[in-house]
Design an enzyme around this catalytic site. Sequence first.
Site, PDB file in Angstrom:
ATOM      1  CE  LYS A 257      -3.639  -1.977   3.175  1.00  0.00           C
ATOM      2  NZ  LYS A 257      -4.921  -1.583   1.741  1.00  0.00           N
ATOM      3  NE  ARG A 331     -10.572  -9.743  -2.343  1.00  0.00           N
ATOM      4  CZ  ARG A 331     -10.868  -8.750  -3.997  1.00  0.00           C
ATOM      5  NH1 ARG A 331     -11.497  -8.748  -4.864  1.00  0.00           N
ATOM      6  NH2 ARG A 331     -11.367  -7.219  -3.156  1.00  0.00           N
TER       7      ARG A 331
HETATM    8  N1  BES Z   1      -8.543  -3.740   3.860  1.00  0.00           N
HETATM    9  C1  BES Z   1      -7.800  -3.750   2.777  1.00  0.00           C
HETATM   10  C2  BES Z   1      -9.627  -2.575   2.748  1.00  0.00           C
HETATM   11  C3  BES Z   1      -9.661  -1.551   3.257  1.00  0.00           C
HETATM   12  C4  BES Z   1     -10.101   0.042   2.609  1.00  0.00           C
HETATM   13  C5  BES Z   1     -10.457  -1.380   4.484  1.00  0.00           C
HETATM   14  C6  BES Z   1      -9.750   1.186   3.659  1.00  0.00           C
HETATM   15  C7  BES Z   1     -10.383   0.141   4.932  1.00  0.00           C
HETATM   16  C8  BES Z   1     -10.120   1.473   4.003  1.00  0.00           C
HETATM   17  C9  BES Z   1      -8.130  -4.335   1.835  1.00  0.00           C
HETATM   18  O1  BES Z   1      -7.427  -6.021   2.272  1.00  0.00           O
HETATM   19  C10 BES Z   1      -7.448  -4.261   0.703  1.00  0.00           C
HETATM   20  O2  BES Z   1      -6.992  -3.970   0.739  1.00  0.00           O
HETATM   21  N2  BES Z   1      -9.286  -4.155  -0.207  1.00  0.00           N
HETATM   22  C11 BES Z   1      -8.281  -3.450  -1.388  1.00  0.00           C
HETATM   23  C12 BES Z   1      -8.854  -4.608  -2.329  1.00  0.00           C
HETATM   24  C13 BES Z   1      -8.520  -4.223  -4.063  1.00  0.00           C
HETATM   25  C14 BES Z   1      -6.949  -4.660  -4.336  1.00  0.00           C
HETATM   26  C15 BES Z   1      -8.321  -5.576  -5.192  1.00  0.00           C
HETATM   27  C16 BES Z   1      -8.661  -2.279  -1.374  1.00  0.00           C
HETATM   28  O3  BES Z   1      -9.839  -1.603  -1.394  1.00  0.00           O
HETATM   29  O4  BES Z   1      -8.026  -1.536  -2.657  1.00  0.00           O
HETATM   30 ZN    ZN Z   2      -5.557  -5.672   1.751  1.00  0.00          ZN
END
Ligand code: BES
Ligand code: ZN
Length: 482
Positions: A257, A331
Site C-alpha cells: 500500500k 477475501r
Molecule cells: N483492508 C483493505 C480494504 C480497506 C480499505 C479497508 C480502506 C478500510 C479502508 C483490503 O484488504 C484491501 O486492501 N482491498 C483492496 C482490494 C483491491 C486490491 C482489489 C482495495 O480496496 O483497494
Molecule cells: Zn488489503
Amino acid sequence: MKIALIEEKINAIKADCEIILVLKKELNHKWIKDKKTLEKTGFKAQSEESIFLAETNRVYSVIDSLQSDDIRNGIANAYKAIKKTKYKDIKIGLYLDSDKSARALVEGFLLGSYKFDKYKSKKENSSIENILISSESYNDENFDKKTVDTSIEIAKIISESTNSAKDIVNTTPYDMTPKKLATYAQNLAKEIDGLECFVGDEKFLQKERMGAFLAVSRASSEKPRLIHLSYKPKNAKKKFVFVGKGLTYDSGGLSLKPSDFMVTMKSDKSGASAVIHIIKAAALLKLPFEIHSIIGAAENMIGGDAYKPDDVLKARNGKSIEVRNTDAEGRLVLADCLDFAQDLKPDYLFDLATLTGACVVALGEYTSGVMGHNTHLKHSFVNWALKSGELVSTLPFNKYLKKLLKSSIADISNISSSKYGGAITAGLFLDNFIKDEYKDKWLHLDIAGPAFVEKDWGYNQCGASGAGVRMCVNFMINEDRK
Ligand code: BES
Ligand code: ZN
Ligand code: ZN
C-alpha cells in the site's frame, strides 16, 4: 458511569445537573425552565445546538425528532457540553415511547462518552459518575417499569460491547497481534458464562488445508490463528455463525500500500473485533440461539517468503485461486474461514469485514454494505441494522460482475478485471466459497467505511466505531421476538 431508572418525578431527584432535550425550534415543554435566558443567549433551538447554563445547572440539547438516533446524538452533545465540569450526578427524564427512548438515552451516554486513552500519559477523566433517569415522561405518558428496565439493561450490554470492540480496533498492531487477539478471546470465554473458545495455530490451518489463509499470513513473524468462540444455550432456537476478518495489520503485502493508505490499517481487524463482541453481547443477553464466531487472524506483510502476485493457492474447499494482488488478502482469509464455518451447519451465516476501499467509495465512510442472495433476509437485516443506529445499504450482485473474476490459469482470480464495482466483486469472490445450501443463509457485511473514521461523527469518536456489533445484535434480538 452508572445508569439507573429512578422511580421519582424529575424535580424530586437530587442531582448536580439536569439534561433537557429540546425538539428543534420548539422551546416549550414542561422541562424547559430557562426560556428567557436561552433567548437572551441567542439559543435558537436549531439542529445539534446545545447549551450549558452553569447558573441553573441545566444543559439543553436540540434533537431533530424523537427517533432513537436523534436521541442518541442529543445526549452525546449534552454530554460533550458538561464532560469537563465537576458534576457527579446527572438527571434526565424520559421522552416519548419510553422504553425505546430509555434505550437510546443510555446508548447516547455510553457510546457518546467513549474515549481511547490507553497510549496517553495524562488521562483526563470526567467526574460524571451517575446518570439518574427519572420515571417521569416528558408528555406524562404511562409506561411499564419492567419494559424500561429491560431496555436499559439491553442498551448497557450493547453499548459496552460496542465500546470494547472499539478498544480492540484502536489498539496498535504491536499490541494486538493474532496471538494476542486469541488470548483476548480466550480470556473473554473464561470471564463470561456459557462462552467457549478454541484457538487453532498454523499447524491446525495446515491440517484443515486452509491454503489461502496460510499464504496471506506466511511473511509475517506473527503467526496466524483461527479463533472459534461458541455459545450454546440449551434449547437454542436457531444457529448463527459470524465470520470476522482479523487482519491485525494489512500492509498490502508485496502489492504494498502507498504510505497514506497504510496508516489506519490496524483497523483491518474490525470484523474480528465485531464478531467477538457480538457473541459477548449475545451471551450476556442470554439470547436463545447457538452462536459461533470464527475469526481468521493474520498479518499481511512483506518478506522473503511472502506470497506473490502470480501465485496460485488452493483453498480449503478445493478451489484454486490466482493471486493477482496481495492486497486483496481479506477475501482469501475469509474464503477458508467461510468454508470452515459451513461445517457448523448454520441457519444464518454472516461475515463482517473491512474488505474493500471500493465500498467506502460507493457508500461513503459512514455506511456499511450489505450483500447476499436472499432479498428478504437482506431487507430484514437492513431494517434492524438501521434501527440499531448503524447505517447500512444493500449493494446488488449481478451475473456480469461475477464474470470479471475469471482466471486464465486457476478456478478464480482474487481480483476483478475491472476497476469498477470492487465492493460487489469482492462479495462475489466470497460467494465462490458458499455452498448451494447456504447461499440463502449468507450475508456479507463490508464495514470498511464506518469501522474506522479519522474524525468525530455524531456520537462516534475519531477512530474505531465498533461497526457491526449493534446491527447484528439488534437483528438477533428481533429474531428472538418473532
Ligand atoms: N483492508 C483493505 C480494504 C480497506 C480499505 C479497508 C480502506 C478500510 C479502508 C483490503 O484488504 C484491501 O486492501 N482491498 C483492496 C482490494 C483491491 C486490491 C482489489 C482495495 O480496496 O483497494
Ligand atoms: Zn488489503
Ligand atoms: Zn485488508
